[in-house]
Write a protein that holds these residues in place. Sequence first.
Motif, PDB file in Angstrom:
ATOM      1  N   LEU A   1       9.805 -10.409  17.200  1.00  0.00           N
ATOM      2  CA  LEU A   1       9.060 -10.460  15.935  1.00  0.00           C
ATOM      3  C   LEU A   1       9.669  -9.586  14.850  1.00  0.00           C
ATOM      4  O   LEU A   1       9.194  -9.600  13.710  1.00  0.00           O
ATOM      5  CB  LEU A   1       7.594 -10.049  16.171  1.00  0.00           C
ATOM      6  N   LEU A   2      10.713  -8.815  15.196  1.00  0.00           N
ATOM      7  CA  LEU A   2      11.394  -7.927  14.235  1.00  0.00           C
ATOM      8  C   LEU A   2      10.383  -7.049  13.491  1.00  0.00           C
ATOM      9  O   LEU A   2      10.427  -6.902  12.265  1.00  0.00           O
ATOM     10  CB  LEU A   2      12.224  -8.760  13.239  1.00  0.00           C
ATOM     11  N   TYR A   3       9.493  -6.443  14.247  1.00  0.00           N
ATOM     12  CA  TYR A   3       8.365  -5.694  13.691  1.00  0.00           C
ATOM     13  C   TYR A   3       8.831  -4.393  13.046  1.00  0.00           C
ATOM     14  O   TYR A   3       9.521  -3.577  13.669  1.00  0.00           O
ATOM     15  CB  TYR A   3       7.375  -5.403  14.821  1.00  0.00           C
ATOM     16  N   THR A   4       8.445  -4.176  11.783  1.00  0.00           N
ATOM     17  CA  THR A   4       8.836  -2.968  11.040  1.00  0.00           C
ATOM     18  C   THR A   4       7.625  -2.157  10.581  1.00  0.00           C
ATOM     19  O   THR A   4       7.777  -1.223   9.778  1.00  0.00           O
ATOM     20  CB  THR A   4       9.668  -3.347   9.797  1.00  0.00           C
ATOM     21  N   GLY A   5       6.432  -2.501  11.060  1.00  0.00           N
ATOM     22  CA  GLY A   5       5.209  -1.838  10.611  1.00  0.00           C
ATOM     23  C   GLY A   5       5.235  -0.326  10.683  1.00  0.00           C
ATOM     24  O   GLY A   5       4.915   0.350   9.696  1.00  0.00           O
ATOM     25  N   PRO A   6       5.612   0.297  11.816  1.00  0.00           N
ATOM     26  CA  PRO A   6       5.606   1.767  11.902  1.00  0.00           C
ATOM     27  C   PRO A   6       6.527   2.428  10.873  1.00  0.00           C
ATOM     28  O   PRO A   6       6.166   3.452  10.289  1.00  0.00           O
ATOM     29  CB  PRO A   6       6.081   2.026  13.337  1.00  0.00           C
ATOM     30  N   ARG A   7       7.694   1.854  10.649  1.00  0.00           N
ATOM     31  CA  ARG A   7       8.608   2.423   9.654  1.00  0.00           C
ATOM     32  C   ARG A   7       8.009   2.341   8.254  1.00  0.00           C
ATOM     33  O   ARG A   7       8.092   3.305   7.469  1.00  0.00           O
ATOM     34  CB  ARG A   7       9.944   1.676   9.697  1.00  0.00           C
ATOM     35  N   LEU A   8       7.384   1.203   7.936  1.00  0.00           N
ATOM     36  CA  LEU A   8       6.748   1.038   6.626  1.00  0.00           C
ATOM     37  C   LEU A   8       5.609   2.043   6.450  1.00  0.00           C
ATOM     38  O   LEU A   8       5.436   2.632   5.375  1.00  0.00           O
ATOM     39  CB  LEU A   8       6.228  -0.386   6.465  1.00  0.00           C
ATOM     40  N   LEU A   9       4.824   2.235   7.515  1.00  0.00           N
ATOM     41  CA  LEU A   9       3.700   3.172   7.436  1.00  0.00           C
ATOM     42  C   LEU A   9       4.197   4.604   7.213  1.00  0.00           C
ATOM     43  O   LEU A   9       3.653   5.347   6.387  1.00  0.00           O
ATOM     44  CB  LEU A   9       2.866   3.101   8.722  1.00  0.00           C
ATOM     45  N   ARG A  10       5.207   4.998   7.934  1.00  0.00           N
ATOM     46  CA  ARG A  10       5.737   6.364   7.777  1.00  0.00           C
ATOM     47  C   ARG A  10       6.255   6.568   6.351  1.00  0.00           C
ATOM     48  O   ARG A  10       6.004   7.609   5.725  1.00  0.00           O
ATOM     49  CB  ARG A  10       6.853   6.609   8.793  1.00  0.00           C
ATOM     50  N   SER A  11       6.974   5.573   5.851  1.00  0.00           N
ATOM     51  CA  SER A  11       7.552   5.685   4.513  1.00  0.00           C
ATOM     52  C   SER A  11       6.478   5.847   3.447  1.00  0.00           C
ATOM     53  O   SER A  11       6.575   6.724   2.567  1.00  0.00           O
ATOM     54  CB  SER A  11       8.410   4.449   4.224  1.00  0.00           C
ATOM     55  N   ILE A  12       5.420   5.028   3.543  1.00  0.00           N
ATOM     56  CA  ILE A  12       4.395   5.073   2.497  1.00  0.00           C
ATOM     57  C   ILE A  12       3.530   6.324   2.624  1.00  0.00           C
ATOM     58  O   ILE A  12       3.066   6.880   1.622  1.00  0.00           O
ATOM     59  CB  ILE A  12       3.543   3.779   2.509  1.00  0.00           C
ATOM     60  N   VAL A  13       3.311   6.809   3.851  1.00  0.00           N
ATOM     61  CA  VAL A  13       2.558   8.062   4.034  1.00  0.00           C
ATOM     62  C   VAL A  13       3.345   9.224   3.431  1.00  0.00           C
ATOM     63  O   VAL A  13       2.778  10.111   2.779  1.00  0.00           O
ATOM     64  CB  VAL A  13       2.254   8.305   5.529  1.00  0.00           C
ATOM     65  N   ARG A  14       4.652   9.234   3.656  1.00  0.00           N
ATOM     66  CA  ARG A  14       5.493  10.297   3.069  1.00  0.00           C
ATOM     67  C   ARG A  14       5.393  10.288   1.541  1.00  0.00           C
ATOM     68  O   ARG A  14       5.231  11.337   0.903  1.00  0.00           O
ATOM     69  CB  ARG A  14       6.936  10.090   3.525  1.00  0.00           C
ATOM     70  N   LYS A  15       5.477   9.100   0.949  1.00  0.00           N
ATOM     71  CA  LYS A  15       5.385   8.998  -0.514  1.00  0.00           C
ATOM     72  C   LYS A  15       4.013   9.455  -1.015  1.00  0.00           C
ATOM     73  O   LYS A  15       3.914  10.169  -2.020  1.00  0.00           O
ATOM     74  CB  LYS A  15       5.645   7.561  -0.958  1.00  0.00           C
ATOM     75  N   ALA A  16       2.973   9.030  -0.314  1.00  0.00           N
ATOM     76  CA  ALA A  16       1.617   9.410  -0.725  1.00  0.00           C
ATOM     77  C   ALA A  16       1.420  10.910  -0.644  1.00  0.00           C
ATOM     78  O   ALA A  16       0.808  11.530  -1.532  1.00  0.00           O
ATOM     79  CB  ALA A  16       0.591   8.696   0.156  1.00  0.00           C
ATOM     80  N   THR A  17       1.956  11.529   0.386  1.00  0.00           N
ATOM     81  CA  THR A  17       1.812  12.980   0.554  1.00  0.00           C
ATOM     82  C   THR A  17       2.600  13.733  -0.517  1.00  0.00           C
ATOM     83  O   THR A  17       2.125  14.721  -1.082  1.00  0.00           O
ATOM     84  CB  THR A  17       2.285  13.395   1.953  1.00  0.00           C
ATOM     85  N   ASN A  18       3.801  13.259  -0.811  1.00  0.00           N
ATOM     86  CA  ASN A  18       4.601  13.874  -1.883  1.00  0.00           C
ATOM     87  C   ASN A  18       3.851  13.848  -3.209  1.00  0.00           C
ATOM     88  O   ASN A  18       3.831  14.834  -3.956  1.00  0.00           O
ATOM     89  CB  ASN A  18       5.926  13.125  -2.055  1.00  0.00           C
ATOM     90  N   ALA A  19       3.233  12.703  -3.492  1.00  0.00           N
ATOM     91  CA  ALA A  19       2.582  12.514  -4.791  1.00  0.00           C
ATOM     92  C   ALA A  19       1.303  13.320  -4.926  1.00  0.00           C
ATOM     93  O   ALA A  19       0.870  13.626  -6.039  1.00  0.00           O
ATOM     94  CB  ALA A  19       2.287  11.036  -5.008  1.00  0.00           C
ATOM     95  N   THR A  20       0.673  13.659  -3.802  1.00  0.00           N
ATOM     96  CA  THR A  20      -0.654  14.282  -3.883  1.00  0.00           C
ATOM     97  C   THR A  20      -0.696  15.722  -3.377  1.00  0.00           C
ATOM     98  O   THR A  20      -1.750  16.346  -3.375  1.00  0.00           O
ATOM     99  CB  THR A  20      -1.661  13.453  -3.059  1.00  0.00           C
ATOM    100  N   PHE A  21       0.463  16.264  -2.966  1.00  0.00           N
ATOM    101  CA  PHE A  21       0.471  17.629  -2.447  1.00  0.00           C
ATOM    102  C   PHE A  21      -0.034  18.626  -3.503  1.00  0.00           C
ATOM    103  O   PHE A  21      -0.709  19.607  -3.188  1.00  0.00           O
ATOM    104  CB  PHE A  21       1.883  17.996  -1.988  1.00  0.00           C
ATOM    105  N   SER A  22       0.302  18.334  -4.738  1.00  0.00           N
ATOM    106  CA  SER A  22      -0.111  19.242  -5.815  1.00  0.00           C
ATOM    107  C   SER A  22      -1.622  19.238  -6.035  1.00  0.00           C
ATOM    108  O   SER A  22      -2.166  20.143  -6.682  1.00  0.00           O
ATOM    109  CB  SER A  22       0.596  18.869  -7.125  1.00  0.00           C
TER     110      SER A  22
END
Length: 575
Positions: free
Chosen positions: A371-392
């Motif tokens: 199925l060439l599943y990429t869900g975990p990688r996508l989730l990690r990437s978006i969580v990292r971005k969300a945390t960067n944007a809201t740490f302040s």
Amino acid sequence: FLHFKEAKNVIKSKGLDYNGCSVLVAFSKNTEFTIENLVIIQPIKNLGGSSISTWKYGLQYLNLREEIPEEVLSDILIQAISLYMSIGGRIKQLQFKESENKIVSKFLIEFFSFEKVDEWLMCLGFEKTLMRVEEKLNFEENKSPALINIYGRLLHENKNFEKAIENYIKAVSPDSSRNEIFRNLGAAYMSLGQHQMAFASLQQAINIDQQDFYSYLKLGMLYEQLALNFGKYKDALSHSISCYNFFLEKSKIEDTDILIRLGNLQFRSLDLENAIISYERALQMDSHLVSCWHNLANCHVKMGNNEKAISSLERTLQLSPSLSSARYLLASMKWQNGSKIQIEEKDKLAHFRDLFDFYAPSYDDHMRNSLLYTGPRLLRSIVRKATNATFSDFDEYTQKSYNYDVLNYLNSSLTILDLGCGTGLCGSWFKDYSNRMVGVDISQTMIDMATKKGCYDKLVQDDMTHYLYSEAKNYYDLVVAGESLQYIGDLYQVFKEVFRVLKQNGFFSLVVPMSTKNESFELNSEGTYAFGLKYMENLATNVGFQIYYIQSISSRIDKGVPLPGILAVFKKTQK
């Protein structure tokens, strides 16, 4: 002592059936192989089901020329029973008509403690038989390899594998050309999980006789064990399928257990057409095999053969009305056809528990490679971005505790809940972020697979909604759900409980299939759900989440094309 072709000709001339004969031992006193005595052991028709493991076997003795000494007849019978037990026959499956021969009856009673039931002699007390054979071995000076092999088989059947192996080695030492004893040795090593020794023994049996289809059967079972229990999935799976096919082709035995095993492996490898053929062959032999009808239905569901799937499910439920998994799948399919019948929650839970118990050994391989599943990688990437944007947004005390560095916050500091953790695909991607990570899944087999990855501090076998009810308020920094919410349906209770268990400024990150037909959510024929983008947005805001990110994406393929999906991160900004 054994001359199979000539013996078969003798049987044929007597008007007897030798097709499907499991064991045939012939005795001759002369070099021309004039057959004088025969022992035949073969299945009794219409008795004992449709599998080698359940058949009842009848022993026949033919004295064609003249009486032979009792000790010679004993040797012939020991050879025959040794061969019979080496193809997987059990002593309790063997029967003999007492009226056919008094000497044979006497031998079976004295040697194996057979007892009379109506017109038959059979083994009624396994322990008595084991003790009697042990006594005979201790009494004999020149111990027959065949008798030692019988003793080994009895120990094997009694799960005393180490002692069985000792006796198989003793039996094969005087004559290393006996492939059936190497076959038994391989099976015993396999029972102990000693796979290299099992493979070597079975390979030796095949080297002695390359047409030894029973050794190929055992080898198929070994490869299946490696595929399903020890992570050596792909190569072992194909080897197992080849071995089972060889056995079925060469033996001409339509054994339903082997056909179902073969069908299951073909189903796992997505060879659905051949899986259907295997299941249908099994059903031709026995039309009352519930699991076979159920598995056949799942094949038809996967192939989109809805009418055949419904027919197979209805037959399944005729045979087993209480089978929850079949009830749920049938309800799902009829829902698709416009019959809005009631779907029971307990049936749904049972269906997905059974499904993932079945899929667990091959799940990682299937998701990554098929199925060439990429869900975990996508989730990690978006969580990292969300945390960067809201740490302040964090308060001064929290930022200072991480030295004002978002990476310090992420690395080994988050309390994470993985909903529908499966085998730990998401957990592997979030392990370095976690101070503590909990995984929840409905399938115990999935939990067992996840345990091996070592990602989680705690793993729980439970329905995710039920588990969320038990968790403390404001406990988690992050909740992830990678391709697990499609087994729920209406997600309101899950969202509500996730919001409750998250800390303030915590995140809920998820991947789900997207409905292209319905703005709410829809049930498909496989029993899973897809969700509209608007439904997910409205649900998140109604519960109290702030939408940080939500987009249509594709995290895997389905039947060769990208499957529409939704990737989202929701933030809890209010207490």
